[in-house]
Structure formats: C-alpha cells, structure tokens
Design an enzyme around this catalytic site. Structure first.
Site, PDB file in Angstrom:
ATOM      1  N   ASN A  23      55.845  46.518  71.766  1.00 24.00           N
ATOM      2  CA  ASN A  23      56.711  46.931  70.658  1.00 24.00           C
ATOM      3  C   ASN A  23      58.191  46.693  70.929  1.00 24.00           C
ATOM      4  O   ASN A  23      59.005  46.783  70.021  1.00 24.00           O
ATOM      5  CB  ASN A  23      56.443  48.394  70.284  1.00 24.00           C
ATOM      6  CG  ASN A  23      55.095  48.544  69.604  1.00 24.00           C
ATOM      7  OD1 ASN A  23      54.457  47.555  69.251  1.00 24.00           O
ATOM      8  ND2 ASN A  23      54.651  49.777  69.437  1.00 24.00           N
ATOM      9  N   CYS A 117      47.496  50.278  56.203  1.00 29.26           N
ATOM     10  CA  CYS A 117      46.535  49.911  57.243  1.00 29.26           C
ATOM     11  C   CYS A 117      45.776  51.151  57.666  1.00 29.26           C
ATOM     12  O   CYS A 117      45.955  52.216  57.074  1.00 29.26           O
ATOM     13  CB  CYS A 117      47.234  49.251  58.426  1.00 29.26           C
ATOM     14  SG  CYS A 117      48.280  50.393  59.314  1.00 29.26           S
ATOM     15  N   ARG A 122      52.328  53.181  55.344  1.00 28.33           N
ATOM     16  CA  ARG A 122      53.328  52.339  55.977  1.00 28.33           C
ATOM     17  C   ARG A 122      54.284  51.624  55.009  1.00 28.33           C
ATOM     18  O   ARG A 122      54.323  50.386  54.937  1.00 28.33           O
ATOM     19  CB  ARG A 122      52.646  51.357  56.935  1.00 28.33           C
ATOM     20  CG  ARG A 122      51.661  52.096  57.817  1.00 28.33           C
ATOM     21  CD  ARG A 122      51.313  51.416  59.066  1.00 28.33           C
ATOM     22  NE  ARG A 122      52.408  51.214  59.976  1.00 28.33           N
ATOM     23  CZ  ARG A 122      52.302  50.520  61.092  1.00 28.33           C
ATOM     24  NH1 ARG A 122      51.158  49.977  61.412  1.00 28.33           N
ATOM     25  NH2 ARG A 122      53.326  50.353  61.888  1.00 28.33           N
ATOM     26  N   ASP A 309      51.749  56.914  69.175  1.00 28.28           N
ATOM     27  CA  ASP A 309      50.901  55.854  69.728  1.00 28.28           C
ATOM     28  C   ASP A 309      50.052  56.323  70.910  1.00 28.28           C
ATOM     29  O   ASP A 309      49.230  55.550  71.428  1.00 28.28           O
ATOM     30  CB  ASP A 309      51.758  54.648  70.156  1.00 28.28           C
ATOM     31  CG  ASP A 309      52.320  53.912  68.954  1.00 28.28           C
ATOM     32  OD1 ASP A 309      51.817  54.116  67.839  1.00 28.28           O
ATOM     33  OD2 ASP A 309      53.280  53.132  69.133  1.00 28.28           O
ATOM     34  N   ARG A 401      44.880  43.532  70.456  1.00 32.76           N
ATOM     35  CA  ARG A 401      46.217  43.395  69.863  1.00 32.76           C
ATOM     36  C   ARG A 401      47.286  44.003  70.768  1.00 32.76           C
ATOM     37  O   ARG A 401      48.435  43.561  70.743  1.00 32.76           O
ATOM     38  CB  ARG A 401      46.261  44.112  68.508  1.00 32.76           C
ATOM     39  CG  ARG A 401      45.397  43.477  67.446  1.00 32.76           C
ATOM     40  CD  ARG A 401      45.612  44.164  66.138  1.00 32.76           C
ATOM     41  NE  ARG A 401      47.049  44.357  65.944  1.00 32.76           N
ATOM     42  CZ  ARG A 401      47.578  45.297  65.185  1.00 32.76           C
ATOM     43  NH1 ARG A 401      46.823  46.128  64.541  1.00 32.76           N
ATOM     44  NH2 ARG A 401      48.888  45.392  65.067  1.00 32.76           N
TER      45      ARG A 401
HETATM   46  N1  EPU Z   1      58.461  55.074  56.882  1.00 35.41           N
HETATM   47  C1  EPU Z   1      58.931  55.237  55.611  1.00 35.41           C
HETATM   48  N2  EPU Z   1      59.638  54.226  55.050  1.00 35.41           N
HETATM   49  C2  EPU Z   1      59.918  53.081  55.711  1.00 35.41           C
HETATM   50  C3  EPU Z   1      59.457  52.927  57.026  1.00 35.41           C
HETATM   51  C4  EPU Z   1      58.726  53.944  57.591  1.00 35.41           C
HETATM   52  O1  EPU Z   1      58.702  56.278  54.978  1.00 35.41           O
HETATM   53  O2  EPU Z   1      60.579  52.198  55.151  1.00 35.41           O
HETATM   54  C5  EPU Z   1      57.678  56.149  57.512  1.00 35.41           C
HETATM   55  C6  EPU Z   1      56.298  55.690  57.966  1.00 35.41           C
HETATM   56  O3  EPU Z   1      55.367  55.722  56.899  1.00 35.41           O
HETATM   57  C7  EPU Z   1      55.992  56.678  59.058  1.00 35.41           C
HETATM   58  C8  EPU Z   1      57.361  56.914  59.682  1.00 35.41           C
HETATM   59  O4  EPU Z   1      58.310  56.511  58.708  1.00 35.41           O
HETATM   60  O5  EPU Z   1      55.525  57.869  58.481  1.00 35.41           O
HETATM   61  C9  EPU Z   1      57.603  56.147  60.961  1.00 35.41           C
HETATM   62  O6  EPU Z   1      57.272  54.778  60.791  1.00 35.41           O
HETATM   63  P1  EPU Z   1      58.065  53.618  61.553  1.00 35.41           P
HETATM   64  O7  EPU Z   1      58.788  52.796  60.543  1.00 35.41           O
HETATM   65  O8  EPU Z   1      58.871  54.210  62.650  1.00 35.41           O
HETATM   66  O9  EPU Z   1      56.873  52.753  62.159  1.00 35.41           O
HETATM   67  P2  EPU Z   1      56.930  51.179  62.427  1.00 35.41           P
HETATM   68  O10 EPU Z   1      58.309  50.810  62.786  1.00 35.41           O
HETATM   69  O11 EPU Z   1      56.279  50.449  61.311  1.00 35.41           O
HETATM   70  C10 EPU Z   1      56.502  51.260  65.000  1.00 35.41           C
HETATM   71  C11 EPU Z   1      55.466  50.780  65.961  1.00 35.41           C
HETATM   72  C12 EPU Z   1      54.180  51.565  65.771  1.00 35.41           C
HETATM   73  C13 EPU Z   1      54.498  53.044  66.011  1.00 35.41           C
HETATM   74  C14 EPU Z   1      55.623  53.502  65.075  1.00 35.41           C
HETATM   75  C15 EPU Z   1      56.066  54.926  65.313  1.00 35.41           C
HETATM   76  C16 EPU Z   1      55.974  48.461  66.340  1.00 35.41           C
HETATM   77  C17 EPU Z   1      55.593  47.050  66.189  1.00 35.41           C
HETATM   78  N3  EPU Z   1      55.220  49.355  65.742  1.00 35.41           N
HETATM   79  O12 EPU Z   1      55.985  51.052  63.685  1.00 35.41           O
HETATM   80  O13 EPU Z   1      53.281  51.113  66.783  1.00 35.41           O
HETATM   81  O14 EPU Z   1      53.350  53.818  65.783  1.00 35.41           O
HETATM   82  O15 EPU Z   1      56.764  52.645  65.241  1.00 35.41           O
HETATM   83  O16 EPU Z   1      56.485  55.090  66.629  1.00 35.41           O
HETATM   84  O17 EPU Z   1      56.946  48.768  67.023  1.00 35.41           O
HETATM   85  C18 EPU Z   1      51.189  50.595  67.719  1.00 35.41           C
HETATM   86  O18 EPU Z   1      51.779  49.992  68.626  1.00 35.41           O
HETATM   87  O19 EPU Z   1      49.971  50.902  67.776  1.00 35.41           O
HETATM   88  C19 EPU Z   1      51.943  51.022  66.527  1.00 35.41           C
HETATM   89  C20 EPU Z   1      51.346  51.309  65.370  1.00 35.41           C
END
Ligand code: EPU
Length: 422
Positions: A23, A117, A122, A309, A401
C-alpha cells in the site's frame, strides 16, 4: 484456479523477512507519473496488485522494467494516454490513485469510477471533492471520472475528512496533485498512515515541498516540476502483523526481520495485552506465545488506531481466546466476509451491525472455506494453521494480491500448505 490445502495444527518457528509495503508501493508508483523520466523504486513486492499497477502505468505510456533484485524502474518520459480503463480499475481499486498525478501532469485525466467490493461501498467522493477544490473540473461520464484543469491547478485550504475519518488514497491523490499546483495547499484531516508519510517523503525527494508529514495537516508549497527518483519503500506493516498473528495463533516463535514496530504500536499493544510476547530485536522483533490467548476489545480506526487491514486476522486469533472479545469495525463497517467462514471452522462469532462478538472456543476444526478478499483470506490461512485437520481454501488469488507466495514463506517455518491448481 488455485486452492490451498492446509494441514493443522502446527507450531511455527524460525525467521521471516517482511517485504516492501504494497500500500506504500502503489501510490508511489503513481507518483512516478509526476517526474517525467526514469524513476527506480526499491523493495517493491512481487504481487499481483503490483503487476496490475504495472499494466495500468504501461497503458498510460510508461515503460516498466522489473529487475531481478526487487528494483522496479518506471520510465514516465511519455504519457500519451491519460486514461485508467475500467478493465484494469475493476481488478484493482487502488488504480484510482493515478487520477491526481495525471491531472497535475497532463491537465486532464479519465479514470474509471471504481465500484464497491467485498469489503464495502468504497466511495471516491472525497477524492473528487479535494481535486475540485484545487480547481479541477470534474464530470462523471459513462462510468468514468473525467477531470480537466486546462490552466493548471491552484493551491487551496482543503478539509478532507469524511464520515469515517480520513481517506488514505484520497489524501494520496490530492497530495500528489497539489505538489504541482500554483501556491500553497493545506490538507486538513489528512490520512496519517505510514504509507502516506512514505509517499510524501518520496515526493519531497522528487523535489516537492511538503511539510507536516505524518500529521493530519499537510502543507504543500506547489513547485514548477518534479524530477525522477530512486526510492526504497517501507516494510509492509500489514504483512508483518499477519506474521505476528501466525506466531501467536500457533503458540510459536517467529523472528520477524525488516519491520518497523513504531508503525505498529496499536497492534503491538493489543497483542501484548492478549499474552503475546513481542521483543524488539535489530531491524525487527521476535514474537512468541507460551500461555493461553487472552481476550481483547479491538476497534479499527485510521492510523495511529488499530488497522482495519488486520481486523480479520485478529478475529481468527480471538476465536481461540479464553473468553469473550469484541471487534468493532469503524473504517469499513461491512468488512466481515470472514465471519461466516470462520464459523464454518467451529469459531463462535456473532455479527451485530458493525461489531462482532467473539466467544472463544478451545479449538478450530478444519473445513472447506472460501476466500472473499485479501485480508479475509489471510485470516482463513491463519485459522487453517491452528485448526485440526485439512482446511481447503478456495479462490486463493485474493491472497496473492497482497502476500507473495505466502505458502513458500510459511512452510519453512513449519506450516504444511500445498497450492493446487484445480
Ligand atoms: N471514504 C469515503 N469517501 C471517499 C473515500 C473513502 O467515504 O472518497 C470512506 C471509505 O468508504 C472508508 C473510509 O473512508 O469507510 C476509509 O477509506 P480509505 O479511502 O482510507 O481507503 P482506501 O484509501 O481506498 C486504503 C488501503 C486499504 C485499507 C484502507 C484503510 C490501499 C491501496 N488500500 O484504501 O487496504 O483498508 O486504506 O486503511 O492503500 C488492503 O490492503 O487489503 C486494503 C483494502
């Protein structure tokens, strides 16, 4: 499709080296778009998500070479197709993090809107809001986010918090875009995850001017241009945490090399409270358990809170605790696909809204189970190591993955896992 057959129970012992962070690597690979030329990234893990990201950057016009020693070179001299196609984005949601860098460099970008997903809805509304505040015009057309900034982006004070707190990739997108915006940008309620700090460190090495790294307020002074970089990504704290649980669930002892305990304090604190010993040693630590597994209350939160995670992996461990535990999921309230599968292995878990109540059982019993997403499948592997009998895990591609050939890492430590193509 590959399946795992896991014979348990086993007791793990030995040493394992933690890979570079998935990540952290994904947004840093996208950052290479910002500095036209050849960047070299080190310690990028060999994972299917990284291959998808290579393909994504390749379609934009980048030339990617993976060296044998773990280096990944990305030549972003030419970007002639600033489009993130649905066919790729649907395979990996993190593809969204090319949006900010493309917009900053090419002044336009089209990236397919990611869908939901297995871990929840998301949304990407905060990414779009942040980029709009920087002056981008953004429309949704035929399932694509079409973003334009014909006259470039302008710095602004932006609040990035949402209903679940900060957003990791949303912060990454706006941060990357702001590095080339005119003037100063402040991102308030920025994600503080070590992966975002690593991205910011990498961007600064490329010539960006980012302050407040690791805090919820990032201050970015826009610069004219960034240059290519040679950068090594941080170790994967989620992979490390998964091996911590592997030691704990098997009553084993593992020497974990290349992990930063300072990034994992919430995890270390919970495990120590549960009776697991964690001793810092060199560039890593030794994790072991001798007594019973204690109960715990775990609430997932953005960093520095307990990471979502590792929620599923902890649930596998708590299933065997002496007494009742509660896990509350505050980042992805529906991230519980593993609950029903763990119950198939004789766990006693009851879901109540965004919480799970866990009544510890004396033993888990092997069963055929299905991997639903990356971390849920890691939890099933951990449960399989401790369960009596032969556990079969279907849809192993989910685990590939985020964990590089996990069976080849666990088997030398005493696991009995075979991968079969069925
Ligand atoms: N959210 C919103 N609006 C947005 C974006 C996010 O409401 O525009 C909400 C999401 O629905 C969630 C919260 O904010 O409830 C946090 O989501 P975040 O955007 O932080 O997640 P992400 O950036 O899409 C990354 C990691 C995930 C990890 C999350 C939280 C990567 C590639 N992915 O996702 O990793 O769970 O942060 O720490 O960095 C994994 O590696 O298995 C994985 C899913």
């Amino acid at each position: 499709m590959d399946v795992f057959r896991i014979e348990g129970p086993v007791r793990l012992s030995g040493s394992v080296r933690i890979s570079g962070s998935k990540n952290a690597s994904l947004p840093i690979m996208a950052a290479a778009i910002l500095g036209a030329g050849k960047s070299t990234l080190r310690a990028v893990p060999r994972l299917s998500d990284i291959s998808v990201c290579n393909e994504l950057l390749g379609r934009l016009g980048c030339k990617i070479v993976r060296e044998d020693d773990g280096r990944l070179s990305i030549d972003s001299t030419v970007i002639d197709n600033p489009v993130g196609e649905y066919e790729i984005v649907r395979r990996m949601r993190a593809s969204i993090c090319i949006l900010g860098p493309l917009l900053a460099r090419c002044r336009r970008a089209e990236v397919s809107m990611p869908g939901g997903c297995a871990i929840g809805d998301r949304p990407v509304d905060l990414h779009i809001k942040g980029l709009r505040e920087l002056g981008a015009q953004i429309q949704l057309k035929n399932g694509y986010i079409v973003a334009e900034a014909p006259n470039g982006l302008r710095g602004k004070d932006i609040f990035m918090g949402g209903p679940f707190g900060s957003t990791v990739l949303g912060t990454a997108n706006v941060l990357m875009a702001a590095t080339l915006a005119r003037g100063r940008t402040t991102i308030e309620s920025a994600a503080c995850e070590p992966e975002i700090a690593d991205l910011a460190d990498c961007l600064n090495k490329m010539g960006a001017k980012i302050g407040g790294i690791g805090s919820p307020r990032l201050v970015i002074e826009g610069v004219e241009q960034l240059h290519p970089v040679d950068y090594e990504v941080i170790p994967d704290r989620i992979e490390a945490g998964t091996f911590f649980v592997a030691a704990a669930i098997t009553a084993g002892e593992l020497r974990i090399e290349n992990c930063r305990l300072s990034d994992m304090m919430a995890v270390v604190d919970r495990l120590r409270n549960m009776g697991v010993t964690i001793d810092a040693e060199g560039q890593g630590c030794v994790v072991s358990r001798r007594g019973p597994i204690g109960t715990a209350d775990v609430t997932t939160q953005p960093y520095p809170g307990f990471p979502t995670d590792l929620q599923a992996q902890f649930m596998a461990l708590l299933a065997l605790a002496e007494g009742n535990s509660v896990v509350i999921e505050k980042v992805f309230p529906d991230r519980f696909m593993h609950v029903a599968e763990l119950n198939r292995m004789a766990a006693n878990l009851r879901k109540e809204g965004s919480a799970v109540i866990i009544a510890g059982v004396r033993k888990l019993i092997a069963a055929p189970v299905m991997a639903s997403d990356l971390r849920a499948s890691a939890a099933l592997v951990l449960a399989g190591l401790a369960a009596e009998g032969l556990t079969t895990i279907d849809r192993v591609y989910h685990i590939d993955r985020g964990y590089e050939r996990i069976e080849e890492r666990l088997n030398p430590l005493g696991a009995k896992i075979t991968r079969e193509n069925v």
